[in-house]
Write a protein that holds these residues in place. Structure first.
Motif: not given
Length: 189
Positions: A105-126
């Motif tokens: 469950x923690x692996x899934x949570x970490x993966x979800x958080x990292x995906x959300x972080x990547x999305x935010x980093x892309x939005x931040x870049x824009x």
């Protein structure tokens, strides 16, 4: 009122100077540079507002990214603790099985958080690109405004110099004319 021909000529010269002064005052009030400076002032103000909004977007995204990084770090730390407990093999089988499920469950949570972080980093870049573009437009508008203000100041200085010269030329004419004629002229004017 009757005035001698010499006084009439002087009065016409005075009227010419006063007309020129009125034209200069009109030119001063209607300089195209004044409208341009006003337009550019509004544009700079709008761009400053736009820059503030863009900076707020970047700052909000930075805060959200930092929050997600803290969350990811907490999940990693918990996963490491659980993995260490599981690796030790101590404890009842049921508890060890629960630890395996929690780690998954923690692996899934970490993966979800990292995906959300990547999305935010892309939005931040824009958002950062948008901020930089607005800042470039703002710099350009400020330079354009400064140039327009310099042209306006030059034009106003030229008008002031011409007004001063006309006013200096007016004084001797008024001194040569009879006082009652000047008073009548000023009332009619």
């Amino acid at each position: 009122m009757k005035a001698d021909p010499q006084a009439q000529r002087l009065l016409l010269d005075l009227q010419g100077i006063d007309t020129a002064l009125a034209q200069l005052a009109h030119r001063r009030a209607t300089l195209p540079e004044l409208a341009e400076v006003e337009r550019l002032t509004r544009q700079v103000s709008e761009l400053e507002d736009e820059r503030v909004r863009a900076q707020v977007d970047v700052d909000d995204l930075d805060r959200n990214i930092a929050r997600l990084e803290r969350d990811i770090e907490q999940v990693r730390a918990r996963k490491e603790r659980d993995s260490a407990r599981l690796a030790s093999g101590r404890g009842p089988a049921r508890e060890l099985e629960a630890l395996q499920h929690e780690i998954a469950s923690l692996n899934r949570r970490q993966s979800d958080l990292e995906d959300a972080e990547l999305e935010l980093m892309e939005r931040r870049e824009q958002a950062q690109a948008t901020l930089e573009e607005v800042e470039a437009r703002l710099r350009s508008a400020r330079e354009e405004k400064a140039a327009a203000e310099a042209r306006r100041d030059e034009a106003l200085a030229a008008i002031s110099a011409e007004e001063a010269a006309r006013a200096d030329a007016r004084l001797p004419l008024v001194a040569q004319l009879p006082g009652d004629l000047v008073a009548l002229y000023d009332r009619i004017r």
